[in-house]
Write an enzyme that holds these catalytic residues in place. Sequence first.
Site, PDB file in Angstrom:
ATOM      1  N   ASP A 110       0.866  -1.181   0.000  1.00  0.00           N
ATOM      2  CA  ASP A 110       0.000   0.000   0.000  1.00  0.00           C
ATOM      3  C   ASP A 110       0.906   1.236   0.000  1.00  0.00           C
ATOM      4  O   ASP A 110       2.124   1.110  -0.094  1.00  0.00           O
ATOM      5  CB  ASP A 110      -0.948  -0.003   1.212  1.00  0.00           C
ATOM      6  CG  ASP A 110      -0.197  -0.087   2.545  1.00  0.00           C
ATOM      7  OD1 ASP A 110       1.047   0.047   2.536  1.00  0.00           O
ATOM      8  OD2 ASP A 110      -0.848  -0.302   3.579  1.00  0.00           O
ATOM      9  N   SER A 142      -0.253 -10.232  -1.627  1.00  0.00           N
ATOM     10  CA  SER A 142      -1.354  -9.886  -0.741  1.00  0.00           C
ATOM     11  C   SER A 142      -1.528 -10.868   0.400  1.00  0.00           C
ATOM     12  O   SER A 142      -2.333 -10.635   1.288  1.00  0.00           O
ATOM     13  CB  SER A 142      -2.666  -9.808  -1.532  1.00  0.00           C
ATOM     14  OG  SER A 142      -2.574  -8.799  -2.501  1.00  0.00           O
ATOM     15  N   SER A 324      -5.544 -12.988   4.718  1.00  0.00           N
ATOM     16  CA  SER A 324      -4.821 -12.179   3.734  1.00  0.00           C
ATOM     17  C   SER A 324      -4.632 -10.767   4.284  1.00  0.00           C
ATOM     18  O   SER A 324      -5.100 -10.433   5.377  1.00  0.00           O
ATOM     19  CB  SER A 324      -5.587 -12.150   2.407  1.00  0.00           C
ATOM     20  OG  SER A 324      -6.869 -11.573   2.586  1.00  0.00           O
ATOM     21  N   TYR A 325      -3.965  -9.921   3.507  1.00  0.00           N
ATOM     22  CA  TYR A 325      -3.616  -8.572   3.949  1.00  0.00           C
ATOM     23  C   TYR A 325      -4.875  -7.814   4.386  1.00  0.00           C
ATOM     24  O   TYR A 325      -5.837  -7.715   3.620  1.00  0.00           O
ATOM     25  CB  TYR A 325      -2.909  -7.835   2.824  1.00  0.00           C
ATOM     26  CG  TYR A 325      -2.315  -6.523   3.228  1.00  0.00           C
ATOM     27  CD1 TYR A 325      -1.344  -6.455   4.215  1.00  0.00           C
ATOM     28  CD2 TYR A 325      -2.723  -5.332   2.632  1.00  0.00           C
ATOM     29  CE1 TYR A 325      -0.784  -5.242   4.594  1.00  0.00           C
ATOM     30  CE2 TYR A 325      -2.174  -4.114   3.006  1.00  0.00           C
ATOM     31  CZ  TYR A 325      -1.206  -4.088   3.985  1.00  0.00           C
ATOM     32  OH  TYR A 325      -0.670  -2.895   4.374  1.00  0.00           O
ATOM     33  N   PRO A 326      -4.896  -7.270   5.634  1.00  0.00           N
ATOM     34  CA  PRO A 326      -6.150  -6.730   6.165  1.00  0.00           C
ATOM     35  C   PRO A 326      -6.450  -5.278   5.831  1.00  0.00           C
ATOM     36  O   PRO A 326      -7.446  -4.752   6.302  1.00  0.00           O
ATOM     37  CB  PRO A 326      -5.963  -6.894   7.678  1.00  0.00           C
ATOM     38  CG  PRO A 326      -4.489  -6.748   7.886  1.00  0.00           C
ATOM     39  CD  PRO A 326      -3.828  -7.300   6.650  1.00  0.00           C
TER      40      PRO A 326
END
Length: 847
Positions: A110, A142, A324-326
């Site tokens: 991100d 991810s 997975s990526y939160p």
Amino acid sequence: MDDLRHPVQVNVFPGNCTSRKGLNGACSVHEYTGIFQGQTVHFKMTSVCGHVMSLDFIGKYNNWDKVDPAELFSKAPTEKKEANPKLNMVKFLQVEARGSDCVVLWLDCDKEGENICFEVLDAIQPVMNKGSARSVYRAKFSSITDTDIWNAMNRLGEPNRNEALSVDARQELDLRIGCAFTRFQTKYFQGKYGNLDSSLISFGPCQTPTLGFCVERHDKIQSFKPETYWVIQTKVFKGKESPLTLDWNRVRVFDREVGQMFVNLAKTSREAQVELVSKKEKTKQRPQALNTVEMLRVASSALGMGPQHTMQIAERLYTQGYISYPRTETTHYPVNFDLKGTLKQQTNNPFWAEEVKVLLSTGINQPRKGTDAGDHPPITPMCAATEAELGSDGWRLYEYITRHFIATVSQDCKYLQTTIEFSIGTEAFSCSGRTLISPGYTTVMPWQGIPLEESIPVCEHGDTFSVDEIKLIEKQTSPPDYLTEAELITLMEKHGIGTDASIPVHINNICQRNYVTVESGRKLKPTNLGIVLVHGYYKIDAELVLPTIRSAVEKQLNLIAQGKANYQQVLQHALDIFKRKFHYFVDSITNMDELMEVSFSPIAATGKPLSRCGKCHRFMKYIQAKPSRLHCSHCDETYSLPQNGAIKLYKELRCPLDDFELVLWTSGARGKSYPLCPYCFSNPPFRDMKKGMGCNECTHPSCQHSLNSLGIGQCVECDSGVLVLDPTSGPKWRMACNKCNVVVHFFEHAHKVQVAQESCDVCDASLVAVDFNKTRTPLPASETQHTGCVFCDPVFQDLVELKHATIRHSMHRGGGGRRGGRGRGRGRRGNAKKPKDKMAALAAYFV
């Protein structure tokens, strides 16, 4: 390099990985041989702990007393400092990267992650080999699964400079704007009012609009005036069936006489005739794929977990490989997402195994189309788990994420809605009911299921029912409730206040600042301080609290990230706007002050007399409300105190420098305590002292309370602290570090403990003289007195015990810095002679 996740190994030759701790003790380094770009290479893999650097003003601009807050908008230079100096992250990265040819960056995918990429590069590129044509690679992934990691390694790209710059711009805007407003209003109002009960009157470009939403709802509740209205309550029955309650088609009227007229018209008939029976099959759609904002909403409203706590748990589940990526805004699964494979992992969980097996055998349903924000795939489970593995809150969040994922590939819930319309006299009534046809996704999300209702009687057009009762009921309109966290998150997302990652931080901030309190049901109720601040902003400049201006800034920052706007131009434009607003705010502060006067007490009328002022020798008042402080009404002076502890008078002793009575700060029976001079605490008397230092750090050469008189030796855990005797601790004597929370208990039941003038020949620490009563002495041969070194003397070996002080939140301290002063292990830092084997000598005390 990896941020907040376990190290990942790819293309590795089996059995050749070694692991060790880095020099900072926080990050592991994993080394192995493998294939990279078709060549056999030596890999090193390590991590960072969040941001490597943070933005701050250069030293002199951090002095609140000497710097005009207006200068922070343009004149004050900023610099990047290590985010956590204790971690020595820059040095650690440079040591590990020295001589490397390439770096592959595995930071979070991100904008913050991109920014950390360039922080890492700034640290390591000067020490890397310069020969390679290309030396920097970026991995995009991810989740921590074999498939995702292999795909990322095979599709390496480059870090995105524009996204990193958008984060730099946001950091600088928030720093300059937030600090300028916060410093001004904190100093202005805390100097005037004694019961604000907040240590900082903070302003933030996102934080303040967040508070604004809460106060706006509070204002609606306060201004609400209930209205009386009337409804017709009607019950009918058929045969021996139980009565059926009907809804009046006019719903309600606000005039009693009109309502009574309709009741009289309806009472002209004792029968209710069925005019229409309609049956319609309806669908309750399965949810879209899960993103961060929806997860935070549900966690707050259904699980009772605050947003900040939820994100901490989600990040832990992610780093452990369970989800997975939160942090994602996307609600649409990628085309290549392995829905079936993710579902198969859940076939053995007893809570939903049956539903999963049915889905796999009958075929999964195509998920609903959502929004692709271009960041990360939606949040999904990555492997099976149990409550024993995850703990209570971890399991509850994991369970919701898993149930939500299964629901997205399940069938919709279908039900039959039956509506019967009646006429009684000239008035129309109706009733409706729902019958479940197919539960669909609600088998795994039962809280969204169709509730069981009393069955609607079977009838058709022309049937008649007997009227059981018709009466007029008086009711009142009710005010809205306070905003829940879930509703606030929705408003923030709608108005573009914060990002999926920062929304929990802003909500947590307004709670920490005592602007709102969290009531039952996770409702946010503004405090007096929060209400007055928002109303004051509205009186002076509504745009400071409305979401519009911050939303516009966020759009500009997104343009930087997309490469469509110039970083410097966006930054300067936003700062110019807020600089003008700040000057107008300062000129108009009396408008807010008028509101403060109504709600809060003047500082002179607050608190209780405690200690004498050194200037006028009158009693100063101790104000316990945050920030706790002493105020002399006669001199009109306010003196800061340490926070998060109790303050009492210290034996009516006075400071030899300014004649102020000393006070004693303590963090509780199991914590630390030390005396301090209120004047010296805010006005350091010596050059080697800083604001916020008590007597245990004072370098006065002869004062009986100073570091030079009571310091014993260098702290056994931290580098800069000195262990200082606590003269108030008898008969349970102790010495405590004047920097960290180390406390050493010693010589229990001793009659007297004093620091001697002599030093230890081995470790240079001050000797300690101990005097026991004859009946309770633990000394050999029933001796009552002994002088020796607490670190080296074998006589003292069993009488010393190291502990850690219980700290209430964080102690308010003025900062570190090296001490000067006389030797004997008290004031000397850096060049102090260390014990030959201090840790071995102390092993018996605290291992």
